[in-house]
Design a protein around this motif. Sequence first.
Motif, mmCIF file in Angstrom:
data_model
loop_
_atom_site.group_PDB
_atom_site.id
_atom_site.type_symbol
_atom_site.label_atom_id
_atom_site.label_comp_id
_atom_site.label_asym_id
_atom_site.label_seq_id
_atom_site.Cartn_x
_atom_site.Cartn_y
_atom_site.Cartn_z
ATOM 1 N N ILE A 255 -3.295 21.079 -0.076
ATOM 2 C CA ILE A 255 -2.349 22.125 -0.475
ATOM 3 C C ILE A 255 -2.365 22.200 -2.004
ATOM 4 C CG2 ILE A 255 0.030 22.949 -0.350
ATOM 5 C CD1 ILE A 255 0.405 21.306 2.180
ATOM 6 N N ASP A 256 -3.214 23.058 -2.528
ATOM 7 C CA ASP A 256 -3.402 23.118 -3.973
ATOM 8 C C ASP A 256 -2.496 24.165 -4.626
ATOM 9 O OD1 ASP A 256 -4.580 25.650 -3.556
ATOM 10 O OD2 ASP A 256 -6.598 24.810 -3.470
ATOM 11 N N GLY A 257 -2.742 24.423 -5.905
ATOM 12 C CA GLY A 257 -1.888 25.327 -6.660
ATOM 13 C C GLY A 257 -1.876 26.750 -6.174
ATOM 14 N N SER A 258 -2.895 27.139 -5.403
ATOM 15 C CA SER A 258 -2.924 28.498 -4.854
ATOM 16 C C SER A 258 -2.064 28.627 -3.609
ATOM 17 C CB SER A 258 -4.367 28.899 -4.523
ATOM 18 O OG SER A 258 -4.865 28.140 -3.429
ATOM 19 N N MET A 259 -1.469 27.523 -3.174
ATOM 20 C CA MET A 259 -0.712 27.492 -1.921
ATOM 21 C C MET A 259 0.725 27.036 -2.157
ATOM 22 S SD MET A 259 -3.527 25.702 0.575
ATOM 23 C CE MET A 259 -5.235 26.249 0.632
ATOM 24 N N GLN A 260 1.358 27.540 -3.180
ATOM 25 C CA GLN A 260 2.687 27.061 -3.536
ATOM 26 C C GLN A 260 3.703 27.252 -2.419
ATOM 27 O OE1 GLN A 260 4.027 28.531 -7.331
ATOM 28 N NE2 GLN A 260 2.204 27.818 -8.412
ATOM 29 N N VAL A 261 3.520 28.285 -1.604
ATOM 30 C CA VAL A 261 4.459 28.524 -0.509
ATOM 31 C C VAL A 261 4.459 27.366 0.485
ATOM 32 C CG1 VAL A 261 2.813 29.761 0.966
ATOM 33 C CG2 VAL A 261 5.256 30.241 1.165
ATOM 34 N N LEU A 262 3.373 26.601 0.528
ATOM 35 C CA LEU A 262 3.280 25.475 1.457
ATOM 36 C C LEU A 262 3.765 24.163 0.854
ATOM 37 C CD1 LEU A 262 -0.214 26.151 3.103
ATOM 38 C CD2 LEU A 262 2.045 27.019 3.765
ATOM 39 N N GLN A 263 4.114 24.180 -0.424
ATOM 40 C CA GLN A 263 4.557 22.961 -1.098
ATOM 41 C C GLN A 263 6.044 22.716 -0.861
ATOM 42 O OE1 GLN A 263 3.210 23.672 -5.109
ATOM 43 N NE2 GLN A 263 1.132 22.979 -4.674
ATOM 44 N N ASN A 264 6.387 22.701 0.420
ATOM 45 C CA ASN A 264 7.761 22.485 0.872
ATOM 46 C C ASN A 264 7.722 21.716 2.181
ATOM 47 O OD1 ASN A 264 9.514 24.309 -0.984
ATOM 48 N ND2 ASN A 264 7.850 25.665 -0.360
ATOM 49 N N ASP A 265 8.873 21.232 2.613
ATOM 50 C CA ASP A 265 8.967 20.606 3.925
ATOM 51 C C ASP A 265 8.967 21.684 4.996
ATOM 52 O OD1 ASP A 265 9.196 18.265 2.534
ATOM 53 O OD2 ASP A 265 11.327 17.956 2.990
ATOM 54 N N PHE A 266 8.248 21.423 6.096
ATOM 55 C CA PHE A 266 8.243 22.318 7.255
ATOM 56 C C PHE A 266 8.451 21.456 8.496
ATOM 57 C CE2 PHE A 266 5.976 24.715 4.042
ATOM 58 C CZ PHE A 266 6.534 25.974 4.167
ATOM 59 N N LEU A 267 9.633 21.557 9.070
ATOM 60 C CA LEU A 267 10.057 20.679 10.145
ATOM 61 C C LEU A 267 10.586 21.493 11.326
ATOM 62 C CD1 LEU A 267 11.791 18.089 7.814
ATOM 63 C CD2 LEU A 267 9.637 17.755 9.064
ATOM 64 N N PRO A 268 10.835 20.847 12.471
ATOM 65 C CA PRO A 268 11.308 21.596 13.639
ATOM 66 C C PRO A 268 12.566 22.417 13.381
ATOM 67 C CG PRO A 268 10.568 19.439 14.316
ATOM 68 C CD PRO A 268 10.521 19.442 12.816
ATOM 69 N N GLU A 269 13.459 21.926 12.534
ATOM 70 C CA GLU A 269 14.682 22.697 12.266
ATOM 71 C C GLU A 269 14.380 23.991 11.507
ATOM 72 O OE1 GLU A 269 14.983 18.973 9.509
ATOM 73 O OE2 GLU A 269 14.162 19.476 11.497
ATOM 74 N N HIS A 270 13.223 24.035 10.843
ATOM 75 C CA HIS A 270 12.821 25.268 10.168
ATOM 76 C C HIS A 270 12.107 26.215 11.138
ATOM 77 C CE1 HIS A 270 12.611 22.206 6.730
ATOM 78 N NE2 HIS A 270 13.713 22.900 6.557
ATOM 79 N N LEU A 271 11.353 25.650 12.069
ATOM 80 C CA LEU A 271 10.594 26.481 13.006
ATOM 81 C C LEU A 271 11.440 26.995 14.161
ATOM 82 C CD1 LEU A 271 7.875 27.671 13.899
ATOM 83 C CD2 LEU A 271 7.416 25.507 15.092
ATOM 84 N N SER A 272 12.405 26.214 14.618
ATOM 85 C CA SER A 272 13.179 26.589 15.813
ATOM 86 C C SER A 272 13.767 27.997 15.751
ATOM 87 C CB SER A 272 14.288 25.570 16.066
ATOM 88 O OG SER A 272 13.749 24.342 16.468
ATOM 89 N N PRO A 273 14.443 28.388 14.666
ATOM 90 C CA PRO A 273 14.981 29.751 14.633
ATOM 91 C C PRO A 273 13.890 30.822 14.590
ATOM 92 C CG PRO A 273 15.344 28.645 12.524
ATOM 93 C CD PRO A 273 14.872 27.597 13.486
ATOM 94 N N VAL A 274 12.740 30.489 14.028
ATOM 95 C CA VAL A 274 11.624 31.439 13.992
ATOM 96 C C VAL A 274 11.091 31.665 15.405
ATOM 97 C CG1 VAL A 274 9.305 31.872 13.097
ATOM 98 C CG2 VAL A 274 11.012 30.756 11.648
ATOM 99 N N LEU A 275 10.945 30.577 16.158
ATOM 100 C CA LEU A 275 10.493 30.705 17.546
ATOM 101 C C LEU A 275 11.501 31.497 18.370
ATOM 102 C CD1 LEU A 275 9.012 27.174 18.426
ATOM 103 C CD2 LEU A 275 7.872 29.162 17.424
ATOM 104 N N ALA A 276 12.773 31.192 18.201
ATOM 105 C CA ALA A 276 13.813 31.894 18.962
ATOM 106 C C ALA A 276 13.811 33.386 18.658
ATOM 107 C CB ALA A 276 15.181 31.291 18.657
ATOM 108 N N ALA A 277 13.651 33.735 17.395
ATOM 109 C CA ALA A 277 13.649 35.146 17.003
ATOM 110 C C ALA A 277 12.471 35.903 17.582
ATOM 111 C CB ALA A 277 13.639 35.263 15.479
ATOM 112 N N ASN A 278 11.384 35.170 17.866
ATOM 113 C CA ASN A 278 10.183 35.799 18.405
ATOM 114 C C ASN A 278 9.983 35.524 19.892
ATOM 115 O OD1 ASN A 278 8.432 37.063 16.074
ATOM 116 N ND2 ASN A 278 9.337 35.198 15.233
#
Length: 276
Positions: free
Chosen positions: A21-44
């Motif tokens: 995850i290099d400097g061109s991927m700043q959006v990925l330089q964060n935590d991504f965990l089930p509590e972040h994905l769960s509402p996205v899955l539910a919405a879709n």
Amino acid sequence: MEIIDAHQHFWKYNPVQHPWIDGSMQVLQNDFLPEHLSPVLAANHVSGCIAVQARETEEETHFLLKLAASHPIIKAVVGWVDPESPRLAQQLEKYSDAGPLRGFRPMLQNDPLRERMLLPSFLRGIGILEKQGYTCDLIILPDQLAYAAKLAREFPEMKFVIDHLAKPPIGKGERKDWEDQLIAFAALENVYCKISGMVTEADWSSWTAASFEPYMDTVLATFGTSRIMFGSDWPVCLLAADYNSVLAIVRDYFAGFTSTEQEQFFSLNAKTFYSF
């Protein structure tokens, strides 16, 4: 219609542990965990997901299994193990009661030895995984497809799945070399393919849904509807598109297929492959 996301990742971002995850991927330089994905899955209206490794460590496998134990959205885990380890059989013993662990993904795409998957030491490891009932995700590039076909022929009873269509150069609009190699898998019924990761192989800022259609056409012609799966590749997809947009690409493409064919692609094939 039920939807299972057959390919996504979780991580607690660490620049040392996630050097890709290099400097061109700043959006990925964060935590991504089930509590972040769960509402996205539910919405879709997505009922669950397959968590796939993002680091080449045994710790990664334990991390994903721990998440799965407390988050029912995770239906199966694809971990990491070194197939060439002389202690592979002993290492796998710790997973004998690992619940949702269904398979492993050796990281082959950037290996300088492109044909590593055909080395005797690698083949020995795959044989051990096969005997214990595990699946194998193949993260490879088009130049490795011929080697992957040979690997699959060596183990006709083991289930393999090609991640991200083997990453054809969608951004360049090139298909012929990839198509010529992919066709070999039409006769290999133990190999599936994930329609995933397309937006990040295209131009991140100017892709159109139409640009993916020829690639999906080729995958359908090769694997049919009984050996393909939907995968979002979240959060990596965020480099080029949000979750809803990634799902819309395949929803629109498959809209004209029968309800049975859509069910195969969106959920049943993933359940068959990963046995849940």
